[in-house]
Design an enzyme around this catalytic site. Structure first.
Site, PDB file in Angstrom:
ATOM      1  N   HIS A 155      22.438  20.079  -0.149  1.00 16.37           N
ATOM      2  CA  HIS A 155      22.630  20.824   1.182  1.00 16.37           C
ATOM      3  C   HIS A 155      24.034  20.499   1.941  1.00 16.37           C
ATOM      4  CE1 HIS A 155      18.504  21.850   0.844  1.00 16.37           C
ATOM      5  NE2 HIS A 155      18.646  22.907   1.801  1.00 16.37           N
ATOM      6  N   LYS A 159      23.354  19.715   7.816  1.00 15.10           N
ATOM      7  CA  LYS A 159      21.889  19.810   8.015  1.00 15.10           C
ATOM      8  C   LYS A 159      21.620  18.482   8.604  1.00 15.10           C
ATOM      9  CE  LYS A 159      17.922  20.449   5.184  1.00 15.10           C
ATOM     10  NZ  LYS A 159      17.530  21.627   6.045  1.00 15.10           N
TER      11      LYS A 159
HETATM   12  P1  NAP Z   1      23.118  25.896  13.096  1.00 12.58           P
HETATM   13  O1  NAP Z   1      24.424  26.562  12.634  1.00 12.58           O
HETATM   14  O2  NAP Z   1      23.418  24.506  13.716  1.00 12.58           O
HETATM   15  O3  NAP Z   1      22.488  26.668  14.274  1.00 12.58           O
HETATM   16  C1  NAP Z   1      21.619  26.276  15.176  1.00 12.58           C
HETATM   17  C2  NAP Z   1      21.902  27.155  16.326  1.00 12.58           C
HETATM   18  O4  NAP Z   1      20.922  26.527  17.484  1.00 12.58           O
HETATM   19  C3  NAP Z   1      23.194  26.686  16.968  1.00 12.58           C
HETATM   20  O5  NAP Z   1      23.974  27.989  17.455  1.00 12.58           O
HETATM   21  C4  NAP Z   1      22.805  25.959  18.355  1.00 12.58           C
HETATM   22  O6  NAP Z   1      23.960  25.709  19.298  1.00 12.58           O
HETATM   23  C5  NAP Z   1      21.630  26.515  18.625  1.00 12.58           C
HETATM   24  N1  NAP Z   1      21.084  25.575  19.806  1.00 12.58           N
HETATM   25  C6  NAP Z   1      20.913  24.414  20.045  1.00 12.58           C
HETATM   26  N2  NAP Z   1      20.054  23.860  21.090  1.00 12.58           N
HETATM   27  C7  NAP Z   1      19.698  25.077  21.459  1.00 12.58           C
HETATM   28  C8  NAP Z   1      18.634  25.348  22.558  1.00 12.58           C
HETATM   29  N3  NAP Z   1      18.254  24.840  23.177  1.00 12.58           N
HETATM   30  N4  NAP Z   1      18.410  26.735  22.564  1.00 12.58           N
HETATM   31  C9  NAP Z   1      18.833  27.907  21.768  1.00 12.58           C
HETATM   32  N5  NAP Z   1      19.705  27.657  20.761  1.00 12.58           N
HETATM   33  C10 NAP Z   1      20.202  26.292  20.647  1.00 12.58           C
HETATM   34  O7  NAP Z   1      22.237  25.752  11.924  1.00 12.58           O
HETATM   35  P2  NAP Z   1      21.735  26.652  10.902  1.00 12.58           P
HETATM   36  O8  NAP Z   1      22.294  26.332   9.597  1.00 12.58           O
HETATM   37  O9  NAP Z   1      21.879  28.171  11.452  1.00 12.58           O
HETATM   38  O10 NAP Z   1      20.105  26.490  10.709  1.00 12.58           O
HETATM   39  C11 NAP Z   1      19.461  26.518  11.901  1.00 12.58           C
HETATM   40  C12 NAP Z   1      18.141  26.241  11.374  1.00 12.58           C
HETATM   41  O11 NAP Z   1      17.508  26.991  10.263  1.00 12.58           O
HETATM   42  C13 NAP Z   1      18.142  24.704  10.912  1.00 12.58           C
HETATM   43  O12 NAP Z   1      16.734  24.032  11.011  1.00 12.58           O
HETATM   44  C14 NAP Z   1      18.066  24.758   9.190  1.00 12.58           C
HETATM   45  O13 NAP Z   1      17.516  23.685   8.602  1.00 12.58           O
HETATM   46  C15 NAP Z   1      17.142  26.102   9.121  1.00 12.58           C
HETATM   47  N6  NAP Z   1      17.357  26.855   7.897  1.00 12.58           N
HETATM   48  C16 NAP Z   1      16.123  27.424   7.447  1.00 12.58           C
HETATM   49  C17 NAP Z   1      16.377  28.331   6.215  1.00 12.58           C
HETATM   50  C18 NAP Z   1      15.065  29.036   5.763  1.00 12.58           C
HETATM   51  O14 NAP Z   1      15.170  29.551   4.689  1.00 12.58           O
HETATM   52  N7  NAP Z   1      13.967  28.795   6.542  1.00 12.58           N
HETATM   53  C19 NAP Z   1      17.569  28.328   5.758  1.00 12.58           C
HETATM   54  C20 NAP Z   1      18.641  27.614   6.295  1.00 12.58           C
HETATM   55  C21 NAP Z   1      18.626  26.984   7.311  1.00 12.58           C
HETATM   56  P3  NAP Z   1      25.070  24.803  19.420  1.00 12.58           P
HETATM   57  O15 NAP Z   1      25.711  24.928  18.040  1.00 12.58           O
HETATM   58  O16 NAP Z   1      25.871  25.076  20.490  1.00 12.58           O
HETATM   59  O17 NAP Z   1      24.463  23.362  19.444  1.00 12.58           O
END
Ligand code: NAP
Length: 266
Positions: A155, A159
């Site tokens: 990844h 992550k």
């Molecule tokens: P990311 O880019 O870091 O996005 C996470 C978002 O959540 C950021 O905008 C962050 O804001 C926000 N956040 C943090 N604290 C929060 C709060 N209290 N309330 C609301 N929003 C908040 O991560 P990503 O790559 O999009 O991944 C997000 C999640 O999905 C992870 O757990 C990842 O492992 C998972 N994922 C799942 C799949 C699937 O197929 N199921 C695929 C890819 C990823 P800040 O940046 O300001 O902190």
């Protein structure tokens, strides 16, 4: 068709932005609000780089749910926050679709019980990519014939959780069909801690974190004089969105928690 009203948590994130685009493109979906830890009261469209959507951002989850009355919460945040959002959604009678990874077995048990008690649909899917689901299913099939298996999940370096939810889920599926086995030499010793990866019921899971990667996994099966490799690559986050769409539609029709997209696709 009546529109499904959605609140999205994590809208500014990498997955969140793709989810906004997907929601905007589906006629029977309507984004009614977003949950963030900043930008309270601002519209999604007012944030640079986000699609032109009028939904308001809330920093207070309960206020968001009370004001916007959504049918579904889509959570794409972090494990600690996602857990709180999912619990709050069920308390408000809202159906969660959770892509956030890193939930513990205890979290899943508690949320499963809550959904059952409230008779509410909920979907928690560590991987929304259909190809990844097939990779897991094919691995489960292969495990009946090959007992020795190692998982390498790769990844991007931002992550937070390791091993990945998909890596753990793959090990769970394999371990449900093969007899428990401790692999490698019985006397093997790590001269550097972690060299053999995480151990799930004797299956080793190795986590690679590098810039440039998105989400990839190889499942290697070893047998006498042969090796079978099953590999899936997500090259971008759009690959996850058909699974999110399907989950939002499906969660409206069920009244229990489903863990894993493989349980809703045939
Ligand atoms: P990311 O880019 O870091 O996005 C996470 C978002 O959540 C950021 O905008 C962050 O804001 C926000 N956040 C943090 N604290 C929060 C709060 N209290 N309330 C609301 N929003 C908040 O991560 P990503 O790559 O999009 O991944 C997000 C999640 O999905 C992870 O757990 C990842 O492992 C998972 N994922 C799942 C799949 C699937 O197929 N199921 C695929 C890819 C990823 P800040 O940046 O300001 O902190």
């Amino acid at each position: 068709m009546e529109k499904i009203k959605i609140v999205l948590a994590g809208a500014r994130g990498r997955m969140g932005i793709e989810a906004l685009r997907m929601i905007k493109s589906v006629d029977h979906f309507e984004l009614v609000g977003a949950i963030d830890h900043k930008f309270n009261g601002i519209k999604i469209s007012e944030i640079e780089g986000l699609p032109n959507l009028d939904a308001k951002i809330y920093t207070d989850v309960n206020e968001c749910f009370t004001q916007t009355k959504p049918d579904v919460l889509v959570d794409l945040t972090t494990p600690e926050i996602g857990r709180l959002h999912t619990r709050a959604a069920l308390e408000h009678g809202i159906r969660p679709v959770v892509g956030t990874t890193g939930f513990s077995k205890e979290d899943l048990k508690e949320l499963t019980e809550m959904a059952e008690e409230k008779k509410l649909g909920a979907i928690i899917a560590p991987n929304f990519a259909v190809g990844a689901i097939l990779m897991m299913k094919f691995s489960q099939m292969a495990a009946k014939y090959f007992q020795d298996v190692e998982i390498i999940e790769l990844h991007h370096d931002q992550k937070l959780d390791a091993p990945s939810g998909t890596g753990i889920k793959t090990a769970e599926l394999i371990s449900s069909v093969r007899e428990s086995k401790q692999q490698g030499h019985p006397n093997e010793k790590e001269t550097h801690v972690g060299a053999r990866g995480a151990d799930y019921d004797g299956i080793h899971i190795h986590s690679v974190r590098l810039p440039g990667l998105v989400a990839h996994q190889e499942v290697l099966f070893g047998g006498e004089g042969q090796m079978l490799t099953i590999r899936h690559d997500s090259f971008n986050r759009a690959s996850f969105m058909s699974g999110v769409k399907l989950s939002v539609e499906t969660v409206m029709k069920i009244d229990l928690l489903v863990y894993g997209l493989e349980n809703i696709i045939e």
